[in-house]
Design an enzyme around this catalytic site. Structure first.
Site, PDB file in Angstrom:
ATOM      1  N   PHE A  37       0.823  -1.216   0.000  1.00  0.00           N
ATOM      2  CA  PHE A  37       0.000   0.000   0.000  1.00  0.00           C
ATOM      3  C   PHE A  37       0.858   1.266   0.000  1.00  0.00           C
ATOM      4  O   PHE A  37       0.656   2.182  -0.796  1.00  0.00           O
ATOM      5  CB  PHE A  37      -0.909   0.021   1.228  1.00  0.00           C
ATOM      6  N   GLU A  77     -13.507 -11.177  11.264  1.00  0.00           N
ATOM      7  CA  GLU A  77     -13.976 -11.366   9.883  1.00  0.00           C
ATOM      8  C   GLU A  77     -13.840 -12.828   9.470  1.00  0.00           C
ATOM      9  O   GLU A  77     -14.740 -13.398   8.847  1.00  0.00           O
ATOM     10  CB  GLU A  77     -13.167 -10.462   8.939  1.00  0.00           C
ATOM     11  N   ALA A  80      -3.932   0.151   6.270  1.00  0.00           N
ATOM     12  CA  ALA A  80      -3.655   0.454   4.867  1.00  0.00           C
ATOM     13  C   ALA A  80      -3.818   1.948   4.592  1.00  0.00           C
ATOM     14  O   ALA A  80      -3.040   2.542   3.850  1.00  0.00           O
ATOM     15  CB  ALA A  80      -4.604  -0.347   3.992  1.00  0.00           C
TER      16      ALA A  80
HETATM   17  C1  LIG Z   1      -5.775  -9.947   6.857  1.00  0.00           C
HETATM   18  C2  LIG Z   1      -5.563  -8.466   6.950  1.00  0.00           C
HETATM   19  C3  LIG Z   1      -6.635  -7.605   6.848  1.00  0.00           C
HETATM   20  C4  LIG Z   1      -6.449  -6.216   6.911  1.00  0.00           C
HETATM   21  N1  LIG Z   1      -7.536  -5.402   6.799  1.00  0.00           N
HETATM   22  C5  LIG Z   1      -7.357  -4.062   6.805  1.00  0.00           C
HETATM   23  C6  LIG Z   1      -8.470  -3.187   6.626  1.00  0.00           C
HETATM   24  O1  LIG Z   1      -9.619  -3.628   6.483  1.00  0.00           O
HETATM   25  N2  LIG Z   1      -8.232  -1.854   6.609  1.00  0.00           N
HETATM   26  C7  LIG Z   1      -6.970  -1.333   6.757  1.00  0.00           C
HETATM   27  O2  LIG Z   1      -6.809  -0.107   6.720  1.00  0.00           O
HETATM   28  N3  LIG Z   1      -5.916  -2.144   6.938  1.00  0.00           N
HETATM   29  C8  LIG Z   1      -6.068  -3.483   6.968  1.00  0.00           C
HETATM   30  N4  LIG Z   1      -4.992  -4.313   7.147  1.00  0.00           N
HETATM   31  C9  LIG Z   1      -3.668  -3.721   7.375  1.00  0.00           C
HETATM   32  C10 LIG Z   1      -2.993  -3.379   6.053  1.00  0.00           C
HETATM   33  O3  LIG Z   1      -2.903  -4.516   5.231  1.00  0.00           O
HETATM   34  C11 LIG Z   1      -1.590  -2.872   6.337  1.00  0.00           C
HETATM   35  O4  LIG Z   1      -1.660  -1.802   7.233  1.00  0.00           O
HETATM   36  C12 LIG Z   1      -0.932  -2.404   5.041  1.00  0.00           C
HETATM   37  O5  LIG Z   1      -0.762  -3.488   4.172  1.00  0.00           O
HETATM   38  C13 LIG Z   1       0.420  -1.749   5.326  1.00  0.00           C
HETATM   39  O6  LIG Z   1       0.961  -1.307   4.130  1.00  0.00           O
HETATM   40  P1  LIG Z   1       2.535  -1.327   3.920  1.00  0.00           P
HETATM   41  O7  LIG Z   1       2.790  -0.676   2.611  1.00  0.00           O
HETATM   42  O8  LIG Z   1       3.203  -0.812   5.124  1.00  0.00           O
HETATM   43  O9  LIG Z   1       2.901  -2.872   3.863  1.00  0.00           O
HETATM   44  P2  LIG Z   1       2.396  -3.989   2.864  1.00  0.00           P
HETATM   45  O10 LIG Z   1       1.185  -3.580   2.142  1.00  0.00           O
HETATM   46  O11 LIG Z   1       2.354  -5.238   3.672  1.00  0.00           O
HETATM   47  O12 LIG Z   1       3.581  -4.087   1.820  1.00  0.00           O
HETATM   48  C14 LIG Z   1       4.865  -4.485   2.200  1.00  0.00           C
HETATM   49  C15 LIG Z   1       5.572  -4.990   0.954  1.00  0.00           C
HETATM   50  O13 LIG Z   1       6.946  -5.124   1.249  1.00  0.00           O
HETATM   51  C16 LIG Z   1       7.433  -6.317   0.674  1.00  0.00           C
HETATM   52  N5  LIG Z   1       8.606  -6.730   1.445  1.00  0.00           N
HETATM   53  C17 LIG Z   1       8.654  -7.003   2.777  1.00  0.00           C
HETATM   54  N6  LIG Z   1       9.896  -7.328   3.143  1.00  0.00           N
HETATM   55  C18 LIG Z   1      10.652  -7.265   2.013  1.00  0.00           C
HETATM   56  C19 LIG Z   1      12.032  -7.509   1.752  1.00  0.00           C
HETATM   57  N7  LIG Z   1      12.872  -7.886   2.707  1.00  0.00           N
HETATM   58  N8  LIG Z   1      12.464  -7.365   0.478  1.00  0.00           N
HETATM   59  C20 LIG Z   1      11.632  -6.994  -0.517  1.00  0.00           C
HETATM   60  N9  LIG Z   1      10.315  -6.769  -0.309  1.00  0.00           N
HETATM   61  C21 LIG Z   1       9.843  -6.890   0.936  1.00  0.00           C
HETATM   62  C22 LIG Z   1       6.258  -7.278   0.794  1.00  0.00           C
HETATM   63  O14 LIG Z   1       6.374  -8.321  -0.146  1.00  0.00           O
HETATM   64  C23 LIG Z   1       5.074  -6.357   0.515  1.00  0.00           C
HETATM   65  O15 LIG Z   1       4.725  -6.328  -0.846  1.00  0.00           O
HETATM   66  C24 LIG Z   1      -5.151  -5.703   7.099  1.00  0.00           C
HETATM   67  C25 LIG Z   1      -4.060  -6.567   7.212  1.00  0.00           C
HETATM   68  C26 LIG Z   1      -4.261  -7.937   7.141  1.00  0.00           C
HETATM   69  C27 LIG Z   1      -3.079  -8.857   7.245  1.00  0.00           C
END
Ligand SMILES: Cc1cc2nc3c(=O)[nH]c(=O)nc-3n(C[C@H](O)[C@H](O)[C@H](O)COP(=O)(O)OP(=O)(O)OC[C@H]3O[C@@H](n4cnc5c(N)ncnc54)[C@H](O)[C@@H]3O)c2cc1C
Length: 441
Positions: free
Chosen positions: A16, A173, A318
């Site tokens: 995200f 959920e 997210a």
């Molecule tokens: C089941 C579930 C339901 C959820 N429901 C909600 C909701 O309804 N509403 C809401 O607001 N939030 C929700 N969330 C939370 C939301 O998914 C996270 O807050 C959000 O994904 C965070 O975004 P981010 O960009 O920090 O990380 P992410 O979206 O997790 O992206 C991290 C990326 O980094 C990559 N990565 C990690 N480590 C490495 C590495 N060492 N090398 C290369 N790439 C790497 C991963 O592959 C991934 O693509 C939910 C989470 C889960 C698990």
């Protein structure tokens, strides 16, 4: 004669936050490289629907390359980052040469926290990746099949007892969906097992569900779940587990499927930088999302602890990650192109929602609280709107309408080669990467 090199911005993580940040830098006078160990960005809020066979993985996953393909100044590489040298300004990869950067953005998200019991992951996968959702779907669907086949009533009872650990939004959920969809499926398509044989137990160590929501909404969710057949066990910590049982202070629960939804911890970003982390291993960042003492390094999303107006870390959501990504992308662009100092990030809360079952959800926005059918419509609208592109929106809407009208699930596949729980940084995962990413990034 070649002109001066443009600033190189490396973004680790195409989730995200990383995607939003990259998109905001699209067309700027910079070269952007997005590194991710997966080739796709995942819409995690609907992952539980993949685990319960309502949606297919491709409905909620988008190739990162495709999402960013229109920006000619952005490159994408499938690569796993294993460390950062903040002095030499390079990123280390598991496979391949170090990658140099002028500005580094760490958006590596979080992982489930098994509180020191990492061996539990094999028995109780969480919901973080498509693979984990497929493992859960496989175990759920197999448990119905095996229960239908067995003549042993005790074994049947165990196979049809499913345990969800963690009473946050994911656990709620998942439990709601497991009992509702499971009973529909059994009553229609199975002959020996009966819908009432299915038990879904939701185990939570805290005194109530949904700690991030107001108490009355959490109570509504609990009452709804219980009315629809979920057994909610509060103040009940898990002590141990194996493939076929979960042990709590209240005793041993023989089970056919365990799902983990308790607590997350930030990625290894703080360890890569040898920088201080807040609770939950989230890397501490300044208000402009930069990392203290690490020039030109920034972090955002789940892996960062950015403080909100109340002085508490912003939640791992997210909407936080997305807003931070957009903010940092625009701010860096203005800094590089016009020398504008980086402004502080301010989070605009768009409300918090969780679905509890068919026609039932909760929605909390400021002083406004909604529950039941209206909240459910709102939940569905918001989630369809937030999907990454119009194609996914149409696909998911059609599938939801079909399931809503027919009560049929579209993705009830038992894989012939069962998916396995693979920790993201495991050798098996790296083999896949090695095959996929020939050459340097
Ligand atoms: C089941 C579930 C339901 C959820 N429901 C909600 C909701 O309804 N509403 C809401 O607001 N939030 C929700 N969330 C939370 C939301 O998914 C996270 O807050 C959000 O994904 C965070 O975004 P981010 O960009 O920090 O990380 P992410 O979206 O997790 O992206 C991290 C990326 O980094 C990559 N990565 C990690 N480590 C490495 C590495 N060492 N090398 C290369 N790439 C790497 C991963 O592959 C991934 O693509 C939910 C989470 C889960 C698990």
């Amino acid at each position: 004669m070649t002109g001066p090199q443009r600033p190189r911005i490396v973004i680790v993580g195409g989730g995200f936050g990383g995607l939003a940040c990259a998109a905001a830098l699209g067309g700027a006078e910079v070269d952007v490289l997005v590194l991710d160990r997966r080739n796709h960005s995942l819409f995690t809020p609907l992952l539980y629907q993949v685990a319960t066979a309502a949606l297919s993985p491709s409905d909620i996953a988008e190739p990162i390359r495709k999402a960013l393909g229109r920006h000619r100044n952005i490159r994408v590489a499938l690569a796993e980052v294993t460390g950062v040298d903040a002095v030499a300004k390079t990123v280390h990869l598991r496979e391949g040469e170090d990658v140099p950067y002028d500005h580094l953005i760490l958006a590596t998200g979080s992982d489930y926290n098994y509180f020191g019991n990492d061996d539990w992951r094999t028995h109780a996968p969480g919901l973080k990746t498509v693979n984990e959702a497929r493992v859960i779907r496989q175990r759920l669907l197999l448990s119905y099949e095996q229960a239908e086949a067995t003549g042993d009533p005790e074994r049947r009872r165990a196979l049809l007892t499913h345990v969800v650990i963690g009473g946050g939004p994911t656990g709620v959920e998942m439990a709601g969906s497991m009992v509702e969809l499971g009973r529909e499926m059994i009553s229609r398509d199975f002959r020996r097992i009966r819908p009432e044989d299915l038990r879904v137990i939701l185990v939570e160590a805290a005194p109530r569900l949904l700690m991030a929501f107001p108490e009355d909404l959490a109570r509504y969710a609990q009452t709804y779940l219980e009315k629809h057949g979920v057994e909610v066990r509060l103040n009940c910590a898990v002590k141990d587990m194996d493939a076929e049982s979960v042990t709590t202070a209240e005793g041993v629960i023989p089970t056919g499927c365990i799902v983990w939804g308790a607590g997350v911890r930030g990625s290894e970003a703080a360890q890569w930088l040898d920088a201080p982390a807040a609770k939950g291993n989230r890397l501490l960042v300044r208000p402009d999302l930069s990392v203290e003492g690490r020039p030109d390094v920034y972090a955002l999303g789940d892996t960062a602890a950015a403080m909100g107006e109340d002085g508490m870390p912003l939640p791992a959501l997210a909407q936080v990650a997305k807003q931070q990504g957009q903010h940092l992308g625009k701010a860096l662009r203005a800094k590089i192109e016009k020398g504008t100092p980086l402004p502080a990030f301010v989070f605009h809360n768009r409300g918090n929602t969780a679905v509890v079952g068919r026609n039932a959800a909760i929605f909390h926005f400021g002083k406004r609280k909604l529950r039941g059918r209206v909240a459910w419509y709102l939940w569905a609208l918001v989630h369809v709107y937030l999907l990454v592109n119009p194609q996914k929106r149409i696909l998911v809407t059609i599938q939801w309408l079909w399931s809503y009208m027919t009560r049929q699930l579209g993705a009830r596949l038992i894989d012939e080669t069962p998916p396995q729980v693979v920790p993201a940084a495991s050798p098996a995962h790296n083999d896949t990467l090695r095959e996929a990413s020939a050459g340097k990034v």
